[in-house]
Write an enzyme that holds these catalytic residues in place. Structure first.
Site, short mmCIF file in Angstrom:
data_model
loop_
_atom_site.label_atom_id
_atom_site.label_comp_id
_atom_site.label_asym_id
_atom_site.label_seq_id
_atom_site.Cartn_x
_atom_site.Cartn_y
_atom_site.Cartn_z
N ARG A 47 0.84 -1.20 0.00
CA ARG A 47 0.00 0.00 0.00
C ARG A 47 0.87 1.24 0.00
NH1 ARG A 47 1.77 3.19 4.42
NH2 ARG A 47 1.35 2.22 6.42
N GLU B 55 -6.52 7.30 7.93
CA GLU B 55 -5.37 8.04 8.46
C GLU B 55 -4.80 9.01 7.42
OE1 GLU B 55 -2.48 5.65 10.60
OE2 GLU B 55 -0.89 7.02 10.00
N ARG C 293 4.07 0.57 2.45
CA ARG C 293 4.28 -0.58 3.32
C ARG C 293 4.00 -1.82 2.49
NH1 ARG C 293 2.55 -4.10 7.66
NH2 ARG C 293 0.30 -3.85 7.34
P1 ADP Z 1 -1.53 -0.29 6.99
O1 ADP Z 1 -1.03 -1.43 6.19
O2 ADP Z 1 -2.38 0.59 6.15
O3 ADP Z 1 -0.41 0.42 7.64
P2 ADP Z 1 -2.58 -2.13 9.06
O4 ADP Z 1 -1.29 -2.59 9.61
O5 ADP Z 1 -3.64 -1.81 10.05
O6 ADP Z 1 -2.47 -0.80 8.18
O7 ADP Z 1 -3.12 -3.23 8.07
C1 ADP Z 1 -4.34 -3.04 7.41
C2 ADP Z 1 -4.99 -4.34 7.03
O8 ADP Z 1 -4.25 -4.98 6.01
C3 ADP Z 1 -5.10 -5.33 8.17
O9 ADP Z 1 -6.34 -6.00 8.11
C4 ADP Z 1 -3.98 -6.31 7.87
O10 ADP Z 1 -4.21 -7.61 8.38
C5 ADP Z 1 -4.05 -6.32 6.35
N1 ADP Z 1 -2.80 -6.81 5.74
C6 ADP Z 1 -1.57 -6.29 5.84
N2 ADP Z 1 -0.67 -7.00 5.14
C7 ADP Z 1 -1.36 -8.04 4.59
C8 ADP Z 1 -1.01 -9.14 3.75
N3 ADP Z 1 0.24 -9.31 3.33
N4 ADP Z 1 -1.99 -9.98 3.38
C9 ADP Z 1 -3.27 -9.81 3.79
N5 ADP Z 1 -3.66 -8.79 4.56
C10 ADP Z 1 -2.72 -7.91 4.97
N1 ARG Z 2 0.72 6.77 16.64
C1 ARG Z 2 0.94 5.37 16.78
C2 ARG Z 2 2.16 5.14 17.66
O1 ARG Z 2 2.90 6.06 17.87
C3 ARG Z 2 1.15 4.69 15.43
C4 ARG Z 2 2.39 5.09 14.69
C5 ARG Z 2 2.69 4.41 13.38
N2 ARG Z 2 1.54 3.86 12.77
C6 ARG Z 2 0.65 4.52 12.02
N3 ARG Z 2 -0.42 3.90 11.65
N4 ARG Z 2 0.86 5.75 11.66
O2 ARG Z 2 2.37 4.04 18.14
#
Ligand code: ADP
Ligand code: ARG
Length: 344
Positions: A112, A211, A266
Site C-alpha cells: 500500500r 489516516e 508498506r
Molecule cells: P496499513 O497497512 O495501512 O499500515 P494495518 O497494519 O492496520 O495498516 O493493516 C491493514 C490491514 O491490512 C489489516 O487488516 C492487515 O491484516 C491487512 N494486511 C496487511 N498485510 C497483509 C497481507 N500481506 N496480506 C493480507 N492482509 C494484509
Molecule cells: N501513533 C501510533 C504510535 O505512535 C502509530 C504510529 C505508526 N503507525 C501509524 N499507523 N501511523 O504508536
C-alpha cells in the site's frame, strides 16, 4: 498549554524528543490551517504506549514543528534534514521472483501507499466540509479507472455492520475506533466522508479518508510480490493523472504520520513461520537486519495467530519504492530459509 505530564516509563519518540526547551520554542506556533503543537502531540500524550506519538496537520507542520519532527524522522527512517527523497517505481529494477511458489509459507502479499491531496490539510486538521470535497474528488477519479482496476466505491456511511465486519476480518478494510487516530483528531465526524473502493476480485483497493486521504492498496493470495507491485504502480500512475498529491522534494509524499513519509509504502506478506515464532530472538535478529517490522495478523497493534505474522518494510523515507519492496523481499527469503532449517 503547560508542558505535558509524560511518565518516566514512556518510551515513545515523542517522550524522547519533546524536551522542555523544544516545548517552549514551539508551544505558541500555529500553521496557516490552524494546527498547533498541542494537537500534534495529543495522540502520544493520551496514549503513553505509543511508539511514535505525533501527527502532522498539514505539510507546514513538518516545517514549523521541525525541532520535534526532525529528530523523530531521523530516528525512524535514518533520514536527516539535509537529505532529499527519491522515487523509483520501475518494476524492472525489482528483483523479486516468487520466494515460495508452492505456497507453503506466504499466505498473501499486500503493498500500500498513502497519499494526500495537495493544498488540503491532512486528516488531523481537515474540516468536515473539506473532507467531503476530498471524498468527492477521490471517488470521482476512481470512477474513471478501467480494466483490472475497475471497481466501485462503497461509503462507510450506510454500510451494514455485517458487511463492514466481514471486510475488516478479511483484511480489506480499516478497523474502526483506533485510539491513536482518535486522539490525533482523525476520527472526527466518523463515518462520514470515509469509504472503500475495490475491484471485483479485491486485488485493488483504496481506503478514503482514514489516516491518510488515500491508501492505495494492491494485494492477492500467495507470494508473487512483483505482480502486486506492478498492479500498484499502474494504479498510482493512473490516479496521479487525475489527482494532485502532496509531495515535497525533501520529505517525498506527505502523510499525517511521520513514519509514512517518503514512499508512504508498506509492502507486506502474511507468512506462516510456526518454528521461528518459538525463537523470537532469532526472528527479530533477521527482521532487524533487513529493516523489517513484525505485526500481527490483523495489522498494527494486533497479535499473531497460528504462527502467521505480517512482515513489512520499516523504512519508507530516503529509499525508493523499489528499495522498500526489496527490503521486504530479501528479508522474507531469509525468514523462509531460517524456518526451513528449524523445521528439520
Ligand atoms: P496499513 O497497512 O495501512 O499500515 P494495518 O497494519 O492496520 O495498516 O493493516 C491493514 C490491514 O491490512 C489489516 O487488516 C492487515 O491484516 C491487512 N494486511 C496487511 N498485510 C497483509 C497481507 N500481506 N496480506 C493480507 N492482509 C494484509
Ligand atoms: N501513533 C501510533 C504510535 O505512535 C502509530 C504510529 C505508526 N503507525 C501509524 N499507523 N501511523 O504508536
Amino acid at each position: 498549554m503547560n508542558y505535558p505530564d509524560l511518565p518516566k516509563e514512556c518510551t515513545s519518540l515523542l517522550c524522547k524528543y519533546l524536551t522542555p526547551e523544544v516545548f517552549e520554542m514551539l508551544k505558541e506556533k500555529k500553521t496557516a490551517f490552524g494546527f498547533t503543537l498541542e494537537k500534534a502531540i495529543n495522540s502520544g500524550v493520551e496514549n503513553i504506549d505509543s511508539g511514535i506519538g505525533v501527527y502532522a496537520g498539514d505539510e507546514e507542520s513538518y516545517e514549523l514543528f521541525s525541532p520535534l519532527f526532525d529528530p523523530i524522522i531521523q530516528e525512524y527512517h535514518g533520514f536527516s534534514k539535509v537529505d532529499s527523497h527519491k522515487s523509483n517505481l520501475d518494476s524492472n529494477d525489482l528483483h523479486a521472483s516468487d520466494p515460495d511458489p508452492e505456497e507453503k509459507y506466504i499466505v498473501s502479499t499486500r503493498i500500500r501507499v498513502g497519499r494526500n491531496l495537495k493544498d488540503f490539510p491532512l486528516g488531523p486538521a481537515i474540516a468536515q466540509q473539506s473532507r467531503l470535497i476530498a471524498e468527492k474528488m477521490i471517488s470521482g477519479a476512481l470512477a474513471s479507472l478501467k480494466g483490472e482496476l475497475k471497481g466501485e466505491y462503497y461509503p462507510l456511511l450506510g454500510m451494514s455492520e455485517s458487511v463492514q465486519k466481514q471486510l475488516i476480518e478479511d483484511h480489506f478494510l480499516f478497523k474502526e475506533g483506533d485510539r491513536f487516530l482518535e486522539s490525533a483528531g482523525l476520527n472526527r465526524n466518523w463515518p462520514e466522508g470515509r469509504g472503500i473502493y475495490h475491484n471485483e476480485d479485491k486485488t485493488f483497493l483504496v481506503w478514503v479518508n482514514e489516516e491518510d486521504q488515500l491508501r492505495i492498496i494492491s494485494m492477492q493470495p500467495g507470494g508473487d510480490i512483483k505482480a502486486v507491485f506492478v498492479r500498484l504502480v499502474s494504479a498510482v500512475q493512473t490516479l496521479e493523472k487525475a489527482l494532485h498529491f502532496a509531495y515535497s522534494e525533501h520529505l517525498g509524499y506527505i502523510t499525517s504520520c511521520p513514519t509514512n513519509l517518503g514512499t508512504a509504502m508498506r509492502a507486506s506478506v502474511h507468512i506462516k513461520v510456526p518454528n521461528l515464532a518459538k525463537d523470537m530472538e532469532k526472528f527479530k535478529a533477521i527482521t532487524d537486519k533487513y529493516h523489517l517490522q513484525i505485526r500481527g495478523i490483523h495489522g498494527e497493534h494486533s497479535e499473531s495467530e497460528g504462527g502467521v505474522y505480517d512482515i513489512s518494510n520499516r523504512r519508507r523515507l530516503g529509499i525508493t519504492e523499489v528499495q522498500a519492496v526489496q527490503d521486504m523481499y530479501d528479508g522474507v527469503v531469509a525468514i523462509i530459509e531460517a524456518e526451513k532449517i528449524l523445521a528439520k
